[in-house]
Motif scaffolding. Structure first.
Motif, mmCIF file in Angstrom:
data_model
loop_
_atom_site.group_PDB
_atom_site.id
_atom_site.type_symbol
_atom_site.label_atom_id
_atom_site.label_comp_id
_atom_site.label_asym_id
_atom_site.label_seq_id
_atom_site.Cartn_x
_atom_site.Cartn_y
_atom_site.Cartn_z
ATOM 1 N N LEU A 107 0.839 -1.195 0.000
ATOM 2 C CA LEU A 107 0.000 0.000 0.000
ATOM 3 C C LEU A 107 0.874 1.245 0.000
ATOM 4 O O LEU A 107 1.877 1.314 0.720
ATOM 5 C CB LEU A 107 -0.910 0.011 1.226
ATOM 6 C CG LEU A 107 -1.888 -1.163 1.358
ATOM 7 C CD1 LEU A 107 -2.655 -1.063 2.666
ATOM 8 C CD2 LEU A 107 -2.842 -1.200 0.185
ATOM 9 N N GLU A 108 0.483 2.231 -0.810
ATOM 10 C CA GLU A 108 1.243 3.472 -0.903
ATOM 11 C C GLU A 108 0.613 4.532 0.015
ATOM 12 O O GLU A 108 -0.604 4.739 -0.001
ATOM 13 C CB GLU A 108 1.268 3.985 -2.349
ATOM 14 C CG GLU A 108 2.168 3.188 -3.269
ATOM 15 C CD GLU A 108 1.589 1.842 -3.668
ATOM 16 O OE1 GLU A 108 0.361 1.769 -3.895
ATOM 17 O OE2 GLU A 108 2.359 0.858 -3.746
ATOM 18 N N ILE A 109 1.461 5.194 0.780
ATOM 19 C CA ILE A 109 1.051 6.220 1.737
ATOM 20 C C ILE A 109 1.828 7.495 1.424
ATOM 21 O O ILE A 109 3.009 7.447 1.098
ATOM 22 C CB ILE A 109 1.341 5.784 3.191
ATOM 23 C CG1 ILE A 109 0.707 4.418 3.496
ATOM 24 C CG2 ILE A 109 0.873 6.841 4.184
ATOM 25 C CD1 ILE A 109 -0.790 4.429 3.530
ATOM 26 N N LEU A 110 1.164 8.647 1.568
ATOM 27 C CA LEU A 110 1.837 9.935 1.421
ATOM 28 C C LEU A 110 2.026 10.565 2.798
ATOM 29 O O LEU A 110 1.085 10.649 3.580
ATOM 30 C CB LEU A 110 1.013 10.877 0.541
ATOM 31 C CG LEU A 110 1.536 12.317 0.404
ATOM 32 C CD1 LEU A 110 2.893 12.339 -0.289
ATOM 33 C CD2 LEU A 110 0.528 13.204 -0.322
ATOM 34 N N LEU A 111 3.256 10.999 3.081
ATOM 35 C CA LEU A 111 3.563 11.752 4.293
ATOM 36 C C LEU A 111 4.074 13.120 3.842
ATOM 37 O O LEU A 111 5.125 13.217 3.200
ATOM 38 C CB LEU A 111 4.621 11.018 5.128
ATOM 39 C CG LEU A 111 5.069 11.668 6.437
ATOM 40 C CD1 LEU A 111 3.891 11.904 7.370
ATOM 41 C CD2 LEU A 111 6.122 10.802 7.124
ATOM 42 N N PHE A 112 3.336 14.186 4.181
ATOM 43 C CA PHE A 112 3.559 15.469 3.515
ATOM 44 C C PHE A 112 3.516 16.640 4.479
ATOM 45 O O PHE A 112 2.752 16.664 5.427
ATOM 46 C CB PHE A 112 2.467 15.671 2.449
ATOM 47 C CG PHE A 112 2.680 16.855 1.554
ATOM 48 C CD1 PHE A 112 3.376 16.735 0.369
ATOM 49 C CD2 PHE A 112 2.170 18.100 1.899
ATOM 50 C CE1 PHE A 112 3.574 17.832 -0.467
ATOM 51 C CE2 PHE A 112 2.359 19.213 1.079
ATOM 52 C CZ PHE A 112 3.069 19.067 -0.110
ATOM 53 N N ASN A 113 4.380 17.593 4.207
ATOM 54 C CA ASN A 113 4.277 18.922 4.790
ATOM 55 C C ASN A 113 5.025 19.872 3.870
ATOM 56 O O ASN A 113 5.899 19.459 3.107
ATOM 57 C CB ASN A 113 4.880 18.989 6.194
ATOM 58 C CG ASN A 113 4.577 20.313 6.876
ATOM 59 O OD1 ASN A 113 3.520 20.900 6.677
ATOM 60 N ND2 ASN A 113 5.503 20.799 7.686
ATOM 61 N N CYS A 114 4.672 21.137 3.871
ATOM 62 C CA CYS A 114 5.415 22.133 3.113
ATOM 63 C C CYS A 114 5.329 23.453 3.850
ATOM 64 O O CYS A 114 4.511 23.635 4.751
ATOM 65 C CB CYS A 114 4.895 22.261 1.682
ATOM 66 S SG CYS A 114 3.230 22.958 1.538
#
Length: 512
Positions: A360-367
């Motif tokens: 399973l693909e997961i996105l972990l994000f911040n900008c």
């Protein structure tokens, strides 16, 4: 007297003194603050460190640009190192544990002091060449105190840091062109017409013949691959080759320099290009803290992309990487397209006793808050979807802490008991809107996981959503680890992107 009572504290070691000196450079200036680099102050530092004359002796390669300047510097350093030279490299992603990780949402150190310290170190180590990446822009960047580099390069230009550099490609190109010096060879790559016109005009005003470099011909690598992933790296490699040959020629190393037009690359160049490594860009890091029976249960794919163009490149790399990990003799199980909680889907769709494992693909994000998530997240999502890679869950987090101390043992949670997550909720809404537009579905309810309600099971608070906001990065990583520990049939491939600050934090939390 009781043991230990009134004992004098141990004297700090030289290493601790050095860390304290670096810590003193951290301030609260943000990336969005319009400040002018204090060149007079930087010149004073150079005088104090007796580096005024030594700076020219460092034989500097100076590189600016929007995209690819760090990769270009990395290729150049690797080439010249493999040619036998002692090299010094100043580039942001290579400083994740030194400079980039001192920032939280743009909080920066005092770059002028830090840069002066680097030059002092390079001079003390007697490096033959120093490769310097511009931090921001060019004309007013602290690195532009260098007046006599050996050669200058400008990588691909695009829209980034517009609140400082300008809102047109012409304005941005004008700032980047500020590193071009009279009498110093300058190179660039193919640019949009608006940007190229400005670069050429700036170079012409200084009587500099700006040369446009073509991407590296893959056949020149003799069947080998570049050390850095992605088709775009052939553009950066081509520029690095031009910079390296020019540096060799202008510093009198003609034996290698004269091979520039031989129709093949020197062996040292090929080794440098194929052996180059770049922390925080297209980097794959298996989690070292997951205690599970299977290798690769939790893998982090790190890329500090933070512009629309780099997001698309990052998405192509990630998609190819995760698809390449699948065994050719196995068919990837189909995952429900609903947006129920990840663990609920796992329990409903897969038999825990099955030997088949699902990826399973997961996105972990911040900008940073100066960036527009509506310009970053849609190209990421759409490019991955075009490669048949779909994120099961998107996790949005603040950076782990504000760094006031330097060192390996200072990664501590913020003292704020309830961090302000308004920006992360904004990112989540942008993601959910993209999901709605992409799939024609109604936007899902906001799913916020406050720290006090996040239990050991890693559940997301009960709402049905394709995205989650965590109140801290450690909690998000704990949730990922708990998920793979409790579901042996699952492996999670986590793309970490949007910010080099976030990439640096994840590296610190996933490596022993």
């Amino acid at each position: 007297m009781a043991d230990g009572e009134n004992e004098s504290p141990a004297a700090p070691t030289p290493y601790e003194e050095a860390m304290e000196a670096l810590s003193s450079m951290i301030n609260q200036r943000t990336r969005g603050t319009k400040t002018t680099i204090q060149f007079d102050l930087l010149f004073d530092y150079l005088k104090i460190l007796e580096l005024e004359d030594a700076l020219d002796g460092l034989k500097i390669v100076h590189v600016a640009g929007t995209k690819g300047k760090g990769s270009t510097c990395t290729f150049t350093e690797s080439i010249l190192r493999n040619c036998g030279f002692r090299t010094g490299l100043f580039t942001s992603p290579h400083l994740i544990d030194v400079r980039e990780r001192f920032r939280l949402d743009g909080v920066d150190i005092s770059q002028e002091k830090f840069l002066a310290h680097f030059w002092w170190c390079f001079n003390r180590l007697k490096v033959d060449v120093a490769i310097m990446e511009v931090g921001l822009g060019g004309r007013f960047d602290a690195t532009n105190v260098v007046q006599k580099p050996v050669v200058c390069g400008i990588t691909s230009l695009g829209y980034d840091h517009m609140e400082i550099l300008g809102y047109t490609l012409g304005e941005i190109a004008g700032e980047k062109a500020g590193i071009i010096k009279r009498g110093i060879p300058a190179f660039t790559v193919q640019q949009p017409d608006e940007a190229m016109c400005v670069l050429e005009d700036e170079a012409s005003s200084l009587n500099v013949d700006l040369q446009v470099v073509q991407p590296l011909d893959v056949n020149l690598l003799n069947g080998l691959k570049l050390g850095l992933e992605g088709e775009h790296q052939y553009v950066n490699a081509g520029l690095a080759i031009a910079l390296s040959f020019t540096w060799l020629r202008r510093t009198g190393h003609l034996e290698l320099a004269n091979q520039e037009h031989a129709g093949s690359l020197p062996e040292q160049f090929i080794k440098g290009l194929t052996a180059a490594t770049f922390q925080g860009r297209a980097q794959i890091v298996p989690d070292q803290y997951v205690d599970s029976e299977n290798d690769g249960d939790l893998v982090f794919y790190l890329d500090g992309a933070h512009s629309p163009e780099s997001m698309e490149i990052c998405a192509k790399w990630f998609s190819g990487a995760v698809k390449g990990e699948n065994q050719p003799d196995k068919v990837k199980p189909q995952v429900s397209s609903s947006t129920h909680q990840l663990k609920k889907d796992i329990m409903q769709v897969f038999d825990p006793s099955s030997a088949e494992r699902v990826q399973l693909e997961i996105l972990l994000f911040n900008c940073m808050s100066v960036r527009d998530p509506e310009l970053l997240l849609p190209p990421l999502m759409k490019t991955c979807a075009s490669q048949d890679v779909h994120f099961k869950k998107a996790l949005f987090v603040p950076n782990v802490s504000v760094y006031h101390k330097v060192g390996t043992h200072n990664l501590t949670s913020s003292t704020v008991s309830e961090p302000n997550l308004s920006w992360q909720l904004t990112l989540q809404r942008a993601w959910d809107n993209s999901m709605q537009n992409d799939k024609g579905r109604e936007a899902k309810q906001v799913d916020h996981v406050p720290e006090e309600k996040n239990d050991d099971s890693g559940k997301s608070g009960g709402s049905e959503s394709s995205s989650v906001v965590f109140s801290s990065l450690p909690l998000a990583i704990k949730w990922l680890r708990d998920t793979v520990r409790q579901n042996q049939s699952v492996s999670l491939q986590v793309l970490v992107t949007g910010s080099l600050h976030l990439v640096g934090d994840v590296l610190k939390l996933t490596r022993k």
